[in-house]
Write a protein that holds these residues in place. Structure first.
Motif, PDB file in Angstrom:
ATOM      1  N   TYR A 148      -8.130   2.744  -7.909  1.00  0.00           N
ATOM      2  CA  TYR A 148      -6.875   3.325  -7.426  1.00  0.00           C
ATOM      3  C   TYR A 148      -6.921   4.826  -7.664  1.00  0.00           C
ATOM      4  CZ  TYR A 148      -1.845   3.811  -6.633  1.00  0.00           C
ATOM      5  OH  TYR A 148      -0.619   4.178  -6.144  1.00  0.00           O
ATOM      6  N   ARG A 149      -6.788   5.580  -6.583  1.00  0.00           N
ATOM      7  CA  ARG A 149      -6.975   7.032  -6.658  1.00  0.00           C
ATOM      8  C   ARG A 149      -5.811   7.742  -7.339  1.00  0.00           C
ATOM      9  NH1 ARG A 149      -7.275  11.353  -7.810  1.00  0.00           N
ATOM     10  NH2 ARG A 149      -8.104  13.182  -6.741  1.00  0.00           N
ATOM     11  N   TYR A 174     -12.402  14.500 -12.125  1.00  0.00           N
ATOM     12  CA  TYR A 174     -12.368  13.302 -11.283  1.00  0.00           C
ATOM     13  C   TYR A 174     -13.602  13.264 -10.392  1.00  0.00           C
ATOM     14  CZ  TYR A 174     -11.445  10.757  -6.966  1.00  0.00           C
ATOM     15  OH  TYR A 174     -11.571   9.946  -5.874  1.00  0.00           O
ATOM     16  N   THR A 175     -14.205  12.078 -10.269  1.00  0.00           N
ATOM     17  CA  THR A 175     -15.327  11.877  -9.352  1.00  0.00           C
ATOM     18  C   THR A 175     -15.130  10.560  -8.620  1.00  0.00           C
ATOM     19  OG1 THR A 175     -16.638  10.835 -11.111  1.00  0.00           O
ATOM     20  CG2 THR A 175     -16.989  13.193 -10.716  1.00  0.00           C
ATOM     21  N   SER A 176     -15.567  10.524  -7.369  1.00  0.00           N
ATOM     22  CA  SER A 176     -15.476   9.319  -6.554  1.00  0.00           C
ATOM     23  C   SER A 176     -16.864   8.719  -6.406  1.00  0.00           C
ATOM     24  CB  SER A 176     -14.889   9.645  -5.181  1.00  0.00           C
ATOM     25  OG  SER A 176     -14.802   8.475  -4.393  1.00  0.00           O
ATOM     26  N   LYS A 177     -16.985   7.430  -6.700  1.00  0.00           N
ATOM     27  CA  LYS A 177     -18.266   6.745  -6.619  1.00  0.00           C
ATOM     28  C   LYS A 177     -18.329   5.899  -5.352  1.00  0.00           C
ATOM     29  CE  LYS A 177     -19.087   6.504 -11.605  1.00  0.00           C
ATOM     30  NZ  LYS A 177     -19.394   5.615 -12.755  1.00  0.00           N
ATOM     31  N   VAL A 200      -3.407   5.385 -19.406  1.00  0.00           N
ATOM     32  CA  VAL A 200      -3.558   5.510 -17.962  1.00  0.00           C
ATOM     33  C   VAL A 200      -2.196   5.356 -17.296  1.00  0.00           C
ATOM     34  CG1 VAL A 200      -4.669   4.580 -15.902  1.00  0.00           C
ATOM     35  CG2 VAL A 200      -5.890   4.584 -18.076  1.00  0.00           C
ATOM     36  N   LYS A 201      -1.919   6.243 -16.359  1.00  0.00           N
ATOM     37  CA  LYS A 201      -0.700   6.150 -15.560  1.00  0.00           C
ATOM     38  C   LYS A 201      -1.088   6.053 -14.093  1.00  0.00           C
ATOM     39  CE  LYS A 201       3.624   8.490 -14.365  1.00  0.00           C
ATOM     40  NZ  LYS A 201       4.453   9.709 -14.552  1.00  0.00           N
ATOM     41  N   ALA A 202      -0.720   4.937 -13.454  1.00  0.00           N
ATOM     42  CA  ALA A 202      -0.985   4.729 -12.032  1.00  0.00           C
ATOM     43  C   ALA A 202       0.321   4.907 -11.261  1.00  0.00           C
ATOM     44  CB  ALA A 202      -1.565   3.338 -11.789  1.00  0.00           C
TER      45      ALA A 202
END
Length: 271
Positions: A148-149, A174-177, A200-202
């Motif tokens: 979740y971004r 932040y990195t996207s895999k 963590v806060k989503a």
């Protein structure tokens, strides 16, 4: 009077029981809606009621009309069972969370069943050991991985939210895999005493946390320890050579002793 009663029967809404379905981001869920003996000539419809009213689909006869938001993500079970009006949702998002209504007609009576869909986001969290930078500063790192971004890492100390200040510095990355996975990292350097805790806060959905840290990488030993190991390794072949030499010497002396003993026994001139 009979006409009034007939109209009243048509307007009756059933299904007050609350059905709750839980799902995770990008998972698939089934929103149940049993519709035994429904009138197949009438319309079957799914709609989101809360937080916003939005059509999901309208099914009539053998044709289903889906809204753009749910097209290619929603599927009815009508092909297998005409009296199963359940809805399959795939690749669910945070926007899919809410209250849904399944409506159909049964014996000239309008029926509506309500389903509440709760969506959560799953994360793996690893908070590393606090390291001392100098006499007054401590550094702690936190790494979070999920799908979740819209997510952020927050730091707390004694249940108080920490932010950047004259005594605390927080750095986020932040990195996207591949395959839709996201990695969030955060580092806090502070003069405050105590152990900061990362959370963590989503956005818009609850976060389900699994605390899992990967194995620590192998650390090369200091040169002084490695030199000791190298010295031990050098002594091993030397010790082997000495040991083999001693064994051969012992066997040679033993064989010489046996030979002299035989000579003494076979000499006829000896008393």
């Amino acid at each position: 009077m009979k006409t009034f009663l007939a109209m009243l029967m048509v307007l009756i809404v059933s299904g007050d029981d609350k059905v709750v379905i839980n799902g995770s981001i990008e998972d698939r869920v089934i929103l149940p809606c049993p519709c035994p003996n429904r009138n197949l000539a009438e319309v079957l419809a799914w709609q989101m009621e809360e937080p916003n009213k939005e059509k999901v689909l309208v099914h009539h006869g053998n044709h289903s009309n889906y809204s753009d938001k749910y097209k290619n993500r929603a599927q009815l079970f009508q092909n297998g069972d005409k009296y199963n009006c359940s809805l399959l949702l795939t690749n669910i998002t945070a926007d899919d969370q809410g209250k849904y209504r399944c409506s159909f007609t049964h014996e000239n009576m309008y029926n509506a069943l309500f389903v509440h869909l709760n969506v959560s986001a799953n994360f793996n969290l690893c908070q590393k050991t606090t390291n001392q930078v100098n006499d007054s500063l401590n550094r702690t790192e936190c790494e979070v991985e999920g799908r979740y971004r819209d997510t952020e890492i927050l730091w707390y100390l004694d249940q108080q939210l920490l932010t950047n200040s004259t005594t605390t510095k927080i750095i986020h990355n932040y990195t996207s895999k591949a395959a839709g996975s996201h990695t969030f990292t955060s580092e806090i350097i502070t003069e405050l005493t105590g152990k900061p805790i990362c959370k963590v806060k989503a956005k818009g959905v609850p976060a389900v946390i699994s605390e899992l840290c990967p194995p620590e990488p192998w650390v090369r030993q200091p040169d002084n320890e490695m030199s000791c190991y190298r010295a031990y390794f050098k002594l091993i072949p030397i010790a082997l050579v000495i040991g083999v030499s001693l064994v051969l010497l012992y066997r040679w002396k033993h064989s010489q002793g046996l030979r002299r003993h035989r000579q003494v026994k076979t000499n006829p001139f000896l008393p």
